[in-house]
Design an enzyme around this catalytic site. Sequence first.
Site, PDB file in Angstrom:
ATOM      1  N   SER A   1       0.801  -1.222   0.000  1.00 20.38           N
ATOM      2  CA  SER A   1       0.000   0.000   0.000  1.00 20.38           C
ATOM      3  C   SER A   1       0.838   1.278   0.000  1.00 20.38           C
ATOM      4  O   SER A   1       0.484   2.234  -0.699  1.00 20.38           O
ATOM      5  CB  SER A   1      -0.959   0.001   1.190  1.00 20.38           C
ATOM      6  OG  SER A   1      -1.943  -0.998   1.035  1.00 20.38           O
TER       7      SER A   1
ATOM      8  N   LYS B   1     -10.263  -5.150  10.929  1.00 21.17           N
ATOM      9  CA  LYS B   1     -11.329  -4.516  10.148  1.00 21.17           C
ATOM     10  C   LYS B   1     -12.654  -4.420  10.913  1.00 21.17           C
ATOM     11  O   LYS B   1     -13.368  -3.418  10.787  1.00 21.17           O
ATOM     12  CB  LYS B   1     -11.524  -5.255   8.821  1.00 21.17           C
ATOM     13  CG  LYS B   1     -10.322  -5.115   7.889  1.00 21.17           C
ATOM     14  CD  LYS B   1     -10.534  -5.803   6.564  1.00 21.17           C
ATOM     15  CE  LYS B   1      -9.313  -5.619   5.677  1.00 21.17           C
ATOM     16  NZ  LYS B   1      -9.493  -6.200   4.330  1.00 21.17           N
TER      17      LYS B   1
ATOM     18  N   GLU C   1     -22.863   3.101   4.579  1.00 22.55           N
ATOM     19  CA  GLU C   1     -23.817   2.000   4.461  1.00 22.55           C
ATOM     20  C   GLU C   1     -23.082   0.678   4.244  1.00 22.55           C
ATOM     21  O   GLU C   1     -23.501  -0.367   4.768  1.00 22.55           O
ATOM     22  CB  GLU C   1     -24.791   2.254   3.313  1.00 22.55           C
ATOM     23  CG  GLU C   1     -25.850   1.175   3.137  1.00 22.55           C
ATOM     24  CD  GLU C   1     -26.688   0.958   4.389  1.00 22.55           C
ATOM     25  OE1 GLU C   1     -27.078  -0.204   4.646  1.00 22.55           O
ATOM     26  OE2 GLU C   1     -26.950   1.933   5.124  1.00 22.55           O
TER      27      GLU C   1
ATOM     28  N   ASP D   1     -13.157  -2.560   0.107  1.00 22.13           N
ATOM     29  CA  ASP D   1     -12.677  -3.879  -0.319  1.00 22.13           C
ATOM     30  C   ASP D   1     -13.553  -4.485  -1.413  1.00 22.13           C
ATOM     31  O   ASP D   1     -13.054  -4.987  -2.424  1.00 22.13           O
ATOM     32  CB  ASP D   1     -12.631  -4.837   0.869  1.00 22.13           C
ATOM     33  CG  ASP D   1     -11.369  -4.693   1.695  1.00 22.13           C
ATOM     34  OD1 ASP D   1     -10.370  -4.168   1.181  1.00 22.13           O
ATOM     35  OD2 ASP D   1     -11.389  -5.120   2.868  1.00 22.13           O
TER      36      ASP D   1
ATOM     37  N   GLY E   1     -13.764 -10.377   8.735  1.00 15.44           N
ATOM     38  CA  GLY E   1     -13.892  -9.021   8.224  1.00 15.44           C
ATOM     39  C   GLY E   1     -13.660  -8.906   6.738  1.00 15.44           C
ATOM     40  O   GLY E   1     -14.318  -8.107   6.062  1.00 15.44           O
ATOM     41  N   ALA E   2     -12.728  -9.700   6.192  1.00 15.48           N
ATOM     42  CA  ALA E   2     -12.458  -9.622   4.757  1.00 15.48           C
ATOM     43  C   ALA E   2     -13.655 -10.089   3.944  1.00 15.48           C
ATOM     44  O   ALA E   2     -14.054  -9.445   2.961  1.00 15.48           O
ATOM     45  CB  ALA E   2     -11.223 -10.451   4.414  1.00 15.48           C
TER      46      ALA E   2
ATOM     47  N   ARG F   1     -15.314 -22.521   8.619  1.00 12.27           N
ATOM     48  CA  ARG F   1     -15.143 -23.636   9.553  1.00 12.27           C
ATOM     49  C   ARG F   1     -16.143 -23.552  10.707  1.00 12.27           C
ATOM     50  O   ARG F   1     -16.686 -24.571  11.130  1.00 12.27           O
ATOM     51  CB  ARG F   1     -13.717 -23.653  10.109  1.00 12.27           C
ATOM     52  CG  ARG F   1     -12.674 -24.116   9.107  1.00 12.27           C
ATOM     53  CD  ARG F   1     -11.299 -24.140   9.738  1.00 12.27           C
ATOM     54  NE  ARG F   1     -10.893 -22.816  10.206  1.00 12.27           N
ATOM     55  CZ  ARG F   1      -9.743 -22.559  10.822  1.00 12.27           C
ATOM     56  NH1 ARG F   1      -8.898 -23.533  11.073  1.00 12.27           N
ATOM     57  NH2 ARG F   1      -9.452 -21.322  11.187  1.00 12.27           N
TER      58      ARG F   1
END
Length: 278
Positions: free
Chosen positions: A20, A69, A81, A105, A133-134, A155
Amino acid sequence: MSSSADLYCVMGNPVAHSRSPAIHARFAELTGEHLVYERCLLPIDGFAQGVREFIARGGRGCNVTVPFKIEAAALATHRSERVRLAGAANTLVFAPGGIHADNTDGLGLVADITRNAGLPLAGRDVLLVGAGGAAAGVLGPLLQAGVRHITVANRTLARAEALVQAHADLALLQKTELLALTPQALEADFDLIINATASSLAGDAVPVPAHVLRPGSLAYDMMYGPAAQGFLNWARQHGAVPRDGLGMLVEQAAEAFALWRGVRPPSAQVLAELQATA
């Protein structure tokens, strides 16, 4: 850093691998924006303190990566939102009125798959692996892209079910089938498999069986570089098309940059430059 340069960073643990800083430096160069972008490695229990310290140093905003995140969304005083839906944030804006959280993301993932990888998402069957979070950050935009079906595999089934329930209204609106399963219960195959777990980063085995792949399926790991190599090799060995998350990284960074600076950088150019030097 010159006194007039605005300060940004990426916060995470680990963070040394992050590209990044180079991406945002190139965005700044191409758009004429004056900023400095750092890496901030935080202890696992130190996210809120790290944010406070960065703001005290004059930080204007930050990107947030694993494992913070969900905590970033909870810390914010204002949420987009996308953040309210996902319960996770990857972009924070620091202003006198508080902390604004957004999640770029999913926008970055959809842009990379549709524009850069050339795979239209309308009508596709998708397997989203993971429920943290991803995964939460990309499920909404995937639904809005018009896919036919999404299975969320995790899982811990309860986490997948909670993520599906949070998006049930949007799935109904989009007329998209949305299911939660454990990896062991997967029987179908899919056009697109997205690994949103940290398995690649941890060097763990691929978290789903190979029969989820169709010939020519796009197998996408949201990690990039050496961390994604095991998943990409697995996909290639089973007749799928492998792709790592570098394009997603660039595209979500472009959305964050536009949020911070009000300028949309040339993401396709920067991605091409990065791929040429890989």
